[in-house]
Design a protein around this motif. Structure first.
Motif, PDB file in Angstrom:
ATOM      1  N   THR A 157       0.798  -1.201  -0.121  1.00  0.00           N
ATOM      2  CA  THR A 157       0.058  -0.023   0.096  1.00  0.00           C
ATOM      3  C   THR A 157       0.934   1.360   0.034  1.00  0.00           C
ATOM      4  O   THR A 157       0.624   2.233  -0.902  1.00  0.00           O
ATOM      5  CB  THR A 157      -0.961   0.045   1.336  1.00  0.00           C
ATOM      6  OG1 THR A 157      -1.649  -0.925   1.374  1.00  0.00           O
ATOM      7  CG2 THR A 157      -1.763   1.134   1.131  1.00  0.00           C
ATOM      8  N   ILE A 158       1.892   1.417   0.944  1.00  0.00           N
ATOM      9  CA  ILE A 158       2.732   2.469   1.029  1.00  0.00           C
ATOM     10  C   ILE A 158       3.368   2.645  -0.414  1.00  0.00           C
ATOM     11  O   ILE A 158       3.706   3.725  -0.719  1.00  0.00           O
ATOM     12  CB  ILE A 158       3.632   2.383   2.067  1.00  0.00           C
ATOM     13  CG1 ILE A 158       3.128   2.323   3.186  1.00  0.00           C
ATOM     14  CG2 ILE A 158       4.917   3.206   2.043  1.00  0.00           C
ATOM     15  CD1 ILE A 158       3.958   1.923   4.575  1.00  0.00           C
ATOM     16  N   GLU A 214      -5.058   1.283  -7.029  1.00  0.00           N
ATOM     17  CA  GLU A 214      -4.595   0.815  -5.534  1.00  0.00           C
ATOM     18  C   GLU A 214      -5.674  -0.056  -5.049  1.00  0.00           C
ATOM     19  O   GLU A 214      -5.286  -1.321  -4.646  1.00  0.00           O
ATOM     20  CB  GLU A 214      -4.437   2.140  -4.516  1.00  0.00           C
ATOM     21  CG  GLU A 214      -3.321   2.743  -4.656  1.00  0.00           C
ATOM     22  CD  GLU A 214      -3.188   3.875  -3.432  1.00  0.00           C
ATOM     23  OE1 GLU A 214      -3.611   3.436  -2.323  1.00  0.00           O
ATOM     24  OE2 GLU A 214      -2.732   4.924  -3.661  1.00  0.00           O
ATOM     25  N   LYS A 215      -6.948   0.046  -4.984  1.00  0.00           N
ATOM     26  CA  LYS A 215      -7.934  -0.712  -4.550  1.00  0.00           C
ATOM     27  C   LYS A 215      -7.952  -2.019  -5.601  1.00  0.00           C
ATOM     28  O   LYS A 215      -8.217  -3.047  -4.663  1.00  0.00           O
ATOM     29  CB  LYS A 215      -9.327   0.035  -4.662  1.00  0.00           C
ATOM     30  CG  LYS A 215      -9.474   1.087  -3.607  1.00  0.00           C
ATOM     31  CD  LYS A 215     -11.071   1.730  -3.894  1.00  0.00           C
ATOM     32  CE  LYS A 215     -10.941   2.967  -2.722  1.00  0.00           C
ATOM     33  NZ  LYS A 215     -12.285   3.563  -2.860  1.00  0.00           N
ATOM     34  N   ARG A 225       1.773  10.768 -11.020  1.00  0.00           N
ATOM     35  CA  ARG A 225       2.033  12.164 -10.369  1.00  0.00           C
ATOM     36  C   ARG A 225       2.847  12.860 -11.291  1.00  0.00           C
ATOM     37  O   ARG A 225       3.611  13.897 -10.862  1.00  0.00           O
ATOM     38  CB  ARG A 225       2.485  11.910  -9.010  1.00  0.00           C
ATOM     39  CG  ARG A 225       1.816  11.143  -8.030  1.00  0.00           C
ATOM     40  CD  ARG A 225       2.132  11.591  -6.558  1.00  0.00           C
ATOM     41  NE  ARG A 225       1.269  10.557  -5.593  1.00  0.00           N
ATOM     42  CZ  ARG A 225      -0.017  10.895  -5.285  1.00  0.00           C
ATOM     43  NH1 ARG A 225      -0.376  11.932  -5.759  1.00  0.00           N
ATOM     44  NH2 ARG A 225      -0.616  10.146  -4.506  1.00  0.00           N
ATOM     45  N   LYS A 278       1.446   4.010  -2.945  1.00  0.00           N
ATOM     46  CA  LYS A 278       1.131   5.502  -2.974  1.00  0.00           C
ATOM     47  C   LYS A 278       2.333   6.358  -3.315  1.00  0.00           C
ATOM     48  O   LYS A 278       2.376   7.309  -3.863  1.00  0.00           O
ATOM     49  CB  LYS A 278       0.664   5.813  -1.514  1.00  0.00           C
ATOM     50  CG  LYS A 278      -0.710   5.068  -0.859  1.00  0.00           C
ATOM     51  CD  LYS A 278      -1.002   5.680   0.476  1.00  0.00           C
ATOM     52  CE  LYS A 278      -2.271   4.931   0.636  1.00  0.00           C
ATOM     53  NZ  LYS A 278      -3.414   5.476  -0.113  1.00  0.00           N
ATOM     54  N   GLN A 279       3.394   5.912  -2.953  1.00  0.00           N
ATOM     55  CA  GLN A 279       4.801   6.508  -3.181  1.00  0.00           C
ATOM     56  C   GLN A 279       5.101   6.629  -4.696  1.00  0.00           C
ATOM     57  O   GLN A 279       5.592   7.646  -5.361  1.00  0.00           O
ATOM     58  CB  GLN A 279       5.946   5.840  -2.457  1.00  0.00           C
ATOM     59  CG  GLN A 279       7.295   6.252  -2.827  1.00  0.00           C
ATOM     60  CD  GLN A 279       8.384   5.334  -2.164  1.00  0.00           C
ATOM     61  OE1 GLN A 279       8.765   5.505  -1.059  1.00  0.00           O
ATOM     62  NE2 GLN A 279       8.985   4.412  -2.928  1.00  0.00           N
ATOM     63  N   GLY A 313       2.714   6.977  -7.220  1.00  0.00           N
ATOM     64  CA  GLY A 313       1.894   7.587  -7.885  1.00  0.00           C
ATOM     65  C   GLY A 313       0.515   6.791  -8.513  1.00  0.00           C
ATOM     66  O   GLY A 313      -0.221   7.380  -9.297  1.00  0.00           O
ATOM     67  N   TYR A 314       0.239   5.803  -7.819  1.00  0.00           N
ATOM     68  CA  TYR A 314      -0.742   4.838  -8.373  1.00  0.00           C
ATOM     69  C   TYR A 314      -2.076   5.627  -7.945  1.00  0.00           C
ATOM     70  O   TYR A 314      -2.288   6.170  -6.918  1.00  0.00           O
ATOM     71  CB  TYR A 314      -0.862   3.341  -7.765  1.00  0.00           C
ATOM     72  CG  TYR A 314       0.198   2.720  -8.434  1.00  0.00           C
ATOM     73  CD1 TYR A 314      -0.263   1.159  -8.900  1.00  0.00           C
ATOM     74  CD2 TYR A 314       1.470   2.725  -8.563  1.00  0.00           C
ATOM     75  CE1 TYR A 314       0.628   0.407  -9.501  1.00  0.00           C
ATOM     76  CE2 TYR A 314       2.493   1.989  -9.022  1.00  0.00           C
ATOM     77  CZ  TYR A 314       2.053   0.750  -9.516  1.00  0.00           C
ATOM     78  OH  TYR A 314       2.851  -0.036 -10.057  1.00  0.00           O
ATOM     79  N   SER A 315      -3.053   5.404  -8.718  1.00  0.00           N
ATOM     80  CA  SER A 315      -4.319   6.037  -8.858  1.00  0.00           C
ATOM     81  C   SER A 315      -5.065   5.299  -7.440  1.00  0.00           C
ATOM     82  O   SER A 315      -4.804   4.088  -7.347  1.00  0.00           O
ATOM     83  CB  SER A 315      -5.366   6.112  -9.837  1.00  0.00           C
ATOM     84  OG  SER A 315      -5.719   4.870 -10.278  1.00  0.00           O
ATOM     85  N   LEU A 316      -5.945   5.862  -6.817  1.00  0.00           N
ATOM     86  CA  LEU A 316      -6.798   5.298  -5.596  1.00  0.00           C
ATOM     87  C   LEU A 316      -7.663   4.278  -6.345  1.00  0.00           C
ATOM     88  O   LEU A 316      -7.656   3.033  -5.689  1.00  0.00           O
ATOM     89  CB  LEU A 316      -7.786   5.982  -4.973  1.00  0.00           C
ATOM     90  CG  LEU A 316      -8.550   5.802  -3.744  1.00  0.00           C
ATOM     91  CD1 LEU A 316      -7.565   5.455  -2.903  1.00  0.00           C
ATOM     92  CD2 LEU A 316      -9.557   6.814  -3.441  1.00  0.00           C
TER      93      LEU A 316
END
Length: 304
Positions: A19-20, A32-33, A176, A23-24, A26-29
């Protein structure tokens, strides 16, 4: 439910690291899900073995188990999620190998032309943008159809990203990565209207350009619903396109195709679309039937 609880308990450190890492990176939400869901499903088939002991066979067995209910495209997305998971663990020194790298992707259908609308059809669709928030909805449509923005990029636009004086829009894309897009004059007018008509949000710090009637940032799902309603109105009056699968992303396809049909340098199209590789942009270099017919008129077969 029990199995999910076991997965969270046995592999909690690995899931947290993944998960970290996403996010680091730049994956979209949304990604991620989706990736976390795929990885949790995969981990549930490992029978609680240490992650360092997982092998290529575990990955292949999981993919085979999903084959009955999913196609090649879904299989490849699942494989990408698992590959990314192991990459994250290696990055955080939680494992040393990535068994998913040894698994080949499925061959998907190539040379399939993206679905798109030509310029005349786009103009027709525009007439079906209506309702109380017509200016806002027109701006949403135009940003995707005439600037090529992804729905997630439209969702993330803040008031400060619109540089009216320069006539540009700052766009936060995949990974990002920021991209400054020059805006057509008419779109500048619509975005100005959106600013003027924007409902004052209840939250003082809400910076979203596009807000709902409750003053909250429009979600990706809300934007998709607005565009879907526009397409539904269009299809009712144009039944010859009733079976065409139209969506927000098809507007992006239409934008790219329109530029290339006007002989815009593909490198410029790549930059406007925010692609990392020109190979991705190449899928839009399809040839239509009219171009084929025009080319064949140049063939002169001698009489015998």
């Amino acid at each position: 439910m029990y199995r999910n609880h076991i997965v969270e308990e046995v592999y909690s450190l690995q899931l947290e690291a993944f998960t970290i890492w996403m996010k680091q990176s730049g994956y979209s939400l949304t990604t991620e899900k989706e990736y976390l869901r795929e990885v949790r499903d995969y981990l549930s088939t490992l029978n609680e073995i240490p992650i360092q002991q997982s092998k290529k066979m575990n990955v292949v067995a999981f993919l085979v188990s999903k084959q009955r209910t999913s196609g090649d495209k879904t299989r490849n997305r699942t494989l990408s999620a698992i590959r990314s998971f192991y990459t994250a663990l290696i990055d955080f020194e939680l494992t040393t190998t990535n068994p998913a790298l040894e698994v080949k992707k499925s061959k998907t259908e190539k040379h399939r032309n993206p679905v798109y609308l030509d310029q005349s059809e786009l103009e027709k669709v525009l007439t079906y943008v209506e309702g109380r928030y017509r200016d806002r909805n027109l701006a949403l449509f135009l940003l995707m159809a005439y600037c090529g923005l992804r729905v997630g990029e439209v969702h993330r636009i803040n008031l400060s990203h619109f540089k009216k004086g320069k006539g540009t829009l700052e766009v936060l894309g995949k990974g990002r990565k920021w991209n400054e897009i020059p805006l057509p004059p008419l779109l500048i007018q619509y975005l100005t209207k959106v600013e003027e008509e924007r409902i004052q949000p209840y939250r003082e710090k809400e910076e979203a350009m596009f807000v709902s009637q409750k003053g909250r940032r429009l979600s990706i799902r809300q934007i998709q619903k607005i565009i879907t309603q526009v397409f539904e109105g269009y299809k009712k009056k144009h039944p010859y396109n009733a079976d065409l699968k139209l969506s927000c992303h098809k507007l992006r396809h239409s934008f790219a195709t329109m530029l290339l049909n006007h002989n815009v340098d593909i490198r410029v199209v790549k930059e406007l679309l925010g692609h990392a590789s020109i190979e991705t942009t190449m899928i839009y270099t399809h040839i239509n039937d009219e171009q084929k017919r025009s080319a064949m008129t140049m063939i002169n077969i001698p009489q015998t």
